[in-house]
Design an enzyme around this catalytic site. Structure first.
Site, PDB file in Angstrom:
ATOM      1  N   MET A  78      43.703  42.381  30.652  1.00  0.00           N
ATOM      2  CA  MET A  78      45.544  43.338  29.685  1.00  0.00           C
ATOM      3  C   MET A  78      45.229  42.162  28.677  1.00  0.00           C
ATOM      4  O   MET A  78      46.460  42.219  28.064  1.00  0.00           O
ATOM      5  CB  MET A  78      46.612  43.745  30.276  1.00  0.00           C
ATOM      6  N   LEU A 131      45.514  36.092  26.411  1.00  0.00           N
ATOM      7  CA  LEU A 131      44.570  35.563  27.664  1.00  0.00           C
ATOM      8  C   LEU A 131      44.962  34.146  27.246  1.00  0.00           C
ATOM      9  O   LEU A 131      45.421  33.662  26.541  1.00  0.00           O
ATOM     10  CB  LEU A 131      43.234  35.645  26.520  1.00  0.00           C
ATOM     11  N   HIS A 189      41.535  33.370  31.884  1.00  0.00           N
ATOM     12  CA  HIS A 189      40.605  34.291  31.470  1.00  0.00           C
ATOM     13  C   HIS A 189      39.056  33.444  31.333  1.00  0.00           C
ATOM     14  O   HIS A 189      38.390  34.123  31.316  1.00  0.00           O
ATOM     15  CB  HIS A 189      41.478  35.246  30.409  1.00  0.00           C
ATOM     16  N   GLN A 205      49.909  51.092  36.098  1.00  0.00           N
ATOM     17  CA  GLN A 205      49.538  49.768  37.065  1.00  0.00           C
ATOM     18  C   GLN A 205      51.456  49.522  37.400  1.00  0.00           C
ATOM     19  O   GLN A 205      51.391  48.186  37.316  1.00  0.00           O
ATOM     20  CB  GLN A 205      48.730  49.082  37.425  1.00  0.00           C
ATOM     21  N   LYS A 218      43.517  34.325  42.146  1.00  0.00           N
ATOM     22  CA  LYS A 218      45.201  34.275  41.414  1.00  0.00           C
ATOM     23  C   LYS A 218      45.773  35.881  41.885  1.00  0.00           C
ATOM     24  O   LYS A 218      46.964  35.389  42.381  1.00  0.00           O
ATOM     25  CB  LYS A 218      45.405  34.007  39.870  1.00  0.00           C
ATOM     26  N   ASP A 219      44.971  36.251  41.559  1.00  0.00           N
ATOM     27  CA  ASP A 219      46.177  38.418  42.044  1.00  0.00           C
ATOM     28  C   ASP A 219      44.578  38.668  43.171  1.00  0.00           C
ATOM     29  O   ASP A 219      43.999  39.515  42.917  1.00  0.00           O
ATOM     30  CB  ASP A 219      45.594  39.033  40.762  1.00  0.00           C
ATOM     31  N   GLN A 268      44.784  42.159  44.752  1.00  0.00           N
ATOM     32  CA  GLN A 268      44.057  43.052  43.230  1.00  0.00           C
ATOM     33  C   GLN A 268      42.888  43.130  43.953  1.00  0.00           C
ATOM     34  O   GLN A 268      41.585  43.975  43.886  1.00  0.00           O
ATOM     35  CB  GLN A 268      44.080  42.762  42.308  1.00  0.00           C
ATOM     36  N   LEU A 277      47.597  29.158  35.682  1.00  0.00           N
ATOM     37  CA  LEU A 277      47.901  30.295  34.800  1.00  0.00           C
ATOM     38  C   LEU A 277      48.039  31.662  34.363  1.00  0.00           C
ATOM     39  O   LEU A 277      47.369  32.194  35.528  1.00  0.00           O
ATOM     40  CB  LEU A 277      46.937  29.672  33.665  1.00  0.00           C
ATOM     41  N   SER A 278      49.349  32.018  33.354  1.00  0.00           N
ATOM     42  CA  SER A 278      49.580  33.245  33.909  1.00  0.00           C
ATOM     43  C   SER A 278      50.538  33.850  32.453  1.00  0.00           C
ATOM     44  O   SER A 278      50.785  33.116  31.626  1.00  0.00           O
ATOM     45  CB  SER A 278      50.538  33.992  34.727  1.00  0.00           C
TER      46      SER A 278
HETATM   47  O1  PAF Z   1      44.577  42.119  36.740  1.00  0.00           O
HETATM   48  C1  PAF Z   1      44.446  42.602  35.711  1.00  0.00           C
HETATM   49  O2  PAF Z   1      44.755  42.009  34.030  1.00  0.00           O
HETATM   50  C2  PAF Z   1      44.563  43.921  35.539  1.00  0.00           C
HETATM   51  O3  PAF Z   1      45.175  44.283  36.720  1.00  0.00           O
HETATM   52  C3  PAF Z   1      43.385  44.978  35.431  1.00  0.00           C
HETATM   53  C4  PAF Z   1      41.969  44.079  36.380  1.00  0.00           C
HETATM   54  C5  PAF Z   1      42.197  44.296  33.673  1.00  0.00           C
HETATM   55  C6  PAF Z   1      43.860  46.213  35.371  1.00  0.00           C
HETATM   56  O4  PAF Z   1      43.899  46.692  34.433  1.00  0.00           O
END
Ligand code: PAF
Length: 278
Positions: free
Chosen positions: A29, A32, A36, A60, A149-150, A153, A184-185
């Protein structure tokens, strides 16, 4: 790096490449950070062609979440992606991704979504899974990379890709951390200087639990409760600290060995998450 605002443009650019080359995809998203960029470099190990995407996915975000204020740093992001050797960036606007309101959604198993992070963010994983499936259909990579980290997800994406039999390897990237352990986030940018100094406590608590479990401690509830109390004593508002099975993030049965401890807590106005495989 070629930048493609449209699905048709990206597909045309990939059409020739995809016959001889393996394509790896890293959806983001934007905003960065080194986490990333680590995924982009790892993607190169898995493919000849690396595709990234930047799309802030409204589906989301909950009504009270930070969609409007989510940091958008497109120019800097492009420079970082080009520097990391990304070949193609898919950067659609909302009209391109959702020309009509999205009426068809991925409904992940509520047993996977209504727990942990999903409990505090109703609809989040439905919106995430919907856009990820759509992005995977657009890019049609052989490998797609997601950060640990997620963790929830990643678990949901693995299950979705498995159950829909998508021919895509899901590759997990390790969480990148600052020297003091803070994961990192993009949301770390919201922290004040004092909160930034306090923020690594979440990771310290997870590591402490990992050490105690490795030393043979099996009273998980006690470990979780102590960590929550420690965070609360330092001004945090913990949502959960929880030891789970890695495969489905459900509470472990006696003898389950493949575990992860996950934590989410608010520090001031910022909600931080972290996890550690133990
Ligand atoms: O982890 C993220 O940045 C988002 O959830 C993703 C996987 C790009 C989906 O929008």
């Amino acid at each position: 790096m070629q930048i493609h605002p449209t699905i048709a443009g990206l597909r045309a650019a990939l059409a020739d490449a995809r016959h001889q080359a393996r394509v790896a995809f890293v959806p983001t998203m934007g905003n960065l950070h080194d986490g990333h960029i680590g995924l982009m470099r790892k993607a190169r190990e898995h493919a000849d062609v690396v595709v990234a995407s930047i799309f802030v996915n409204r589906l989301q975000f909950g009504p009270n979440e930070d969609f409007d204020n989510y940091p958008r740093t497109f120019k800097d992001d492009c420079a970082r992606l080009a520097d990391a050797g990304v070949d193609h960036l898919f950067a659609p606007d909302e009209k391109e991704m959702y020309p009509t309101p999205q009426r068809y959604h991925v409904e992940p198993d509520p047993a996977h979504t209504d727990i942990l992070d999903g409990a505090a963010r109703p609809g989040h994983f439905r919106g995430m899974a919907t856009v990820v499936l759509k992005l995977l259909n657009i890019v049609r990579p052989q490998a797609a990379l997601f950060g640990k980290k997620d963790y929830q997800q990643l678990m949901i994406i693995r299950n979705m890709v498995g159950e829909f039999a998508l021919p895509i390897d899901i590759v997990a990237g390790e969480t990148r951390r600052a020297d003091d352990g803070l994961a990192l986030s993009s949301r770390n940018g919201y922290l004040s200087a004092a909160e930034r100094a306090e923020a690594p406590r979440l990771n310290r608590q997870l590591r402490r639990i990992g050490e105690r479990v490795a030393a043979g401690e099996r009273d998980f509830l006690r470990l979780e409760t102590e960590a929550v109390a420690e965070l609360a004593a330092h001004g945090w508002h913990p949502d959960y600290i929880s030891i789970r099975r890695r495969s489905d993030l459900h509470p472990p049965h006696a003898g389950d060995e493949s575990l992860v401890v996950l934590g989410a807590a608010r520090l001031g106005a910022t909600r931080l998450i972290d996890n550690l495989e133990i």
